[in-house]
Write a protein that holds these residues in place. Structure first.
Motif, PDB file in Angstrom:
ATOM      1  N   ASP A   1      15.674   3.698 -11.986  1.00 59.18           N
ATOM      2  CA  ASP A   1      16.640   4.243 -10.953  1.00 59.18           C
ATOM      3  C   ASP A   1      15.791   5.163  -9.842  1.00 59.18           C
ATOM      4  O   ASP A   1      15.901   4.840  -8.746  1.00 59.18           O
ATOM      5  N   ARG A   2      14.661   5.798 -10.271  1.00 61.14           N
ATOM      6  CA  ARG A   2      13.854   6.559  -9.528  1.00 61.14           C
ATOM      7  C   ARG A   2      12.960   5.351  -8.653  1.00 61.14           C
ATOM      8  O   ARG A   2      13.065   5.893  -7.339  1.00 61.14           O
ATOM      9  N   LEU A   3      12.706   4.483  -9.084  1.00 61.09           N
ATOM     10  CA  LEU A   3      11.987   3.416  -8.496  1.00 61.09           C
ATOM     11  C   LEU A   3      12.893   2.942  -7.402  1.00 61.09           C
ATOM     12  O   LEU A   3      12.282   2.579  -6.111  1.00 61.09           O
TER      13      LEU A   3
ATOM     14  N   LEU B   1       5.651  -0.700 -14.551  1.00 60.17           N
ATOM     15  CA  LEU B   1       6.093   0.403 -14.556  1.00 60.17           C
ATOM     16  C   LEU B   1       5.663   1.176 -15.791  1.00 60.17           C
ATOM     17  O   LEU B   1       5.840   0.540 -16.861  1.00 60.17           O
ATOM     18  N   ASN B   2       5.118   2.416 -15.608  1.00 55.35           N
ATOM     19  CA  ASN B   2       4.613   2.741 -16.841  1.00 55.35           C
ATOM     20  C   ASN B   2       5.506   3.004 -18.154  1.00 55.35           C
ATOM     21  O   ASN B   2       5.095   3.077 -19.254  1.00 55.35           O
ATOM     22  N   ASN B   3       6.622   3.420 -17.666  1.00 56.92           N
ATOM     23  CA  ASN B   3       7.917   3.856 -18.688  1.00 56.92           C
ATOM     24  C   ASN B   3       9.266   3.171 -18.325  1.00 56.92           C
ATOM     25  O   ASN B   3       9.426   3.166 -17.053  1.00 56.92           O
ATOM     26  N   SER B   4       9.754   2.158 -19.201  1.00 52.66           N
ATOM     27  CA  SER B   4      10.916   1.662 -18.826  1.00 52.66           C
ATOM     28  C   SER B   4      12.179   2.227 -18.858  1.00 52.66           C
ATOM     29  O   SER B   4      13.271   1.607 -19.133  1.00 52.66           O
ATOM     30  N   SER B   5      12.044   3.566 -18.978  1.00 52.33           N
ATOM     31  CA  SER B   5      13.736   4.265 -18.958  1.00 52.33           C
ATOM     32  C   SER B   5      14.308   4.161 -17.816  1.00 52.33           C
ATOM     33  O   SER B   5      13.856   3.751 -16.646  1.00 52.33           O
TER      34      SER B   5
ATOM     35  N   GLU C   1       1.757   6.124  -7.267  1.00 50.57           N
ATOM     36  CA  GLU C   1       0.817   7.043  -7.835  1.00 50.57           C
ATOM     37  C   GLU C   1       1.310   8.432  -7.877  1.00 50.57           C
ATOM     38  O   GLU C   1       0.695   9.325  -8.676  1.00 50.57           O
ATOM     39  N   LYS C   2       1.803   8.794  -6.642  1.00 45.31           N
ATOM     40  CA  LYS C   2       2.047  10.233  -6.670  1.00 45.31           C
ATOM     41  C   LYS C   2       3.117  10.785  -7.470  1.00 45.31           C
ATOM     42  O   LYS C   2       3.192  11.568  -8.124  1.00 45.31           O
ATOM     43  N   GLU C   3       3.988   9.844  -7.922  1.00 42.95           N
ATOM     44  CA  GLU C   3       5.124   9.981  -8.775  1.00 42.95           C
ATOM     45  C   GLU C   3       4.762   9.579 -10.278  1.00 42.95           C
ATOM     46  O   GLU C   3       5.476   9.817 -11.110  1.00 42.95           O
ATOM     47  N   LYS C   4       3.513   9.047 -10.234  1.00 38.75           N
ATOM     48  CA  LYS C   4       3.017   8.740 -11.695  1.00 38.75           C
ATOM     49  C   LYS C   4       3.965   7.771 -12.492  1.00 38.75           C
ATOM     50  O   LYS C   4       4.363   7.790 -13.657  1.00 38.75           O
TER      51      LYS C   4
ATOM     52  N   ASP D   1       0.930  -1.316   0.096  1.00 41.79           N
ATOM     53  CA  ASP D   1       0.100   0.045  -0.071  1.00 41.79           C
ATOM     54  C   ASP D   1       0.936   1.250   0.025  1.00 41.79           C
ATOM     55  O   ASP D   1       0.651   2.466  -0.891  1.00 41.79           O
ATOM     56  N   LYS D   2       1.770   1.242   0.787  1.00 42.35           N
ATOM     57  CA  LYS D   2       2.821   2.345   1.011  1.00 42.35           C
ATOM     58  C   LYS D   2       3.382   2.561  -0.479  1.00 42.35           C
ATOM     59  O   LYS D   2       3.625   3.692  -0.949  1.00 42.35           O
TER      60      LYS D   2
END
Length: 180
Positions: free
Chosen positions: A67-69, A58-62, A28-31, A21-22
């Motif tokens: 790295d952000r994840l 992950l919406n975008n595999s860049s 969601e916040k980071e889209k 959940d966290k």
């Protein structure tokens, strides 16, 4: 892109769901994407929890998003030895060390089991670890009850709980292991 966050954490499903959940809130916040599932691996010997997985879309595999994840999962408070897995890569994540405390469920006197409380053990250990570690989950079997704590230093957590362990009757014949 589908990823698996393999957690080197001994979490019952209900405690893994809290982490899911966290993570979902952050995604969601980071889209960035969403949590799509999860699972808990138990050992074939005794059924103790070994590790957990959280499935992520992950919406975008860049590389920047991956790295952000990884950065965000470390902020959640997950143990060392965890990893973000994809078909192409494995990124090590996790900053916390783990302490498993095993309470003996068979070798103490009936009086000890009647007059002592495992919840008191959890409360006292969390108080002793304040600022460096906390209780995450547990596992119960006939012979042992395991309490799982994660924090910044296994050795510091162990050092802080030792005075309580030596003084509380329910903690006799217990054992402590580093799990992350």
């Amino acid at each position: 892109m589908e990823l698996t966050l393999n957690l080197n954490a001994r979490l019952q499903p209900m405690h893994r769901h809290i982490l899911e959940d966290k993570l979902q809130e952050i995604l969601e916040k980071e889209k960035l994407g969403e949590v799509t599932g999860g699972g808990t691996l138990q050992s074939s010997k005794g059924g103790e929890i070994v590790s957990c997985d959280i499935e992520i879309h992950l919406n975008n595999s860049s590389l920047n998003n991956i790295d952000r994840l990884a950065e965000l999962t470390n902020q959640l408070g997950i143990p060392k030895g965890s990893a973000l897995l994809s078909t192409e890569s494995k990124i090590k994540v996790g900053t916390l060390e783990g302490l498993a405390y095993y309470s003996n469920g068979t070798e103490l006197t009936d009086e000890v089991y009647e007059n002592c409380d495992i919840n008191h053990v959890i409360e006292q250990m969390e108080t002793a670890m304040e600022g460096i570690g906390r209780f995450y989950s547990y596992w119960e079997a006939d012979e042992w009850t395991a309490l799982y704590f994660y924090g910044t230093s296994f050795f510091e957590m162990k050092k802080r709980i030792e005075p309580f362990i030596t003084s509380y009757p329910l903690c006799q014949k217990s054992r402590i292991e580093q799990i992350a």
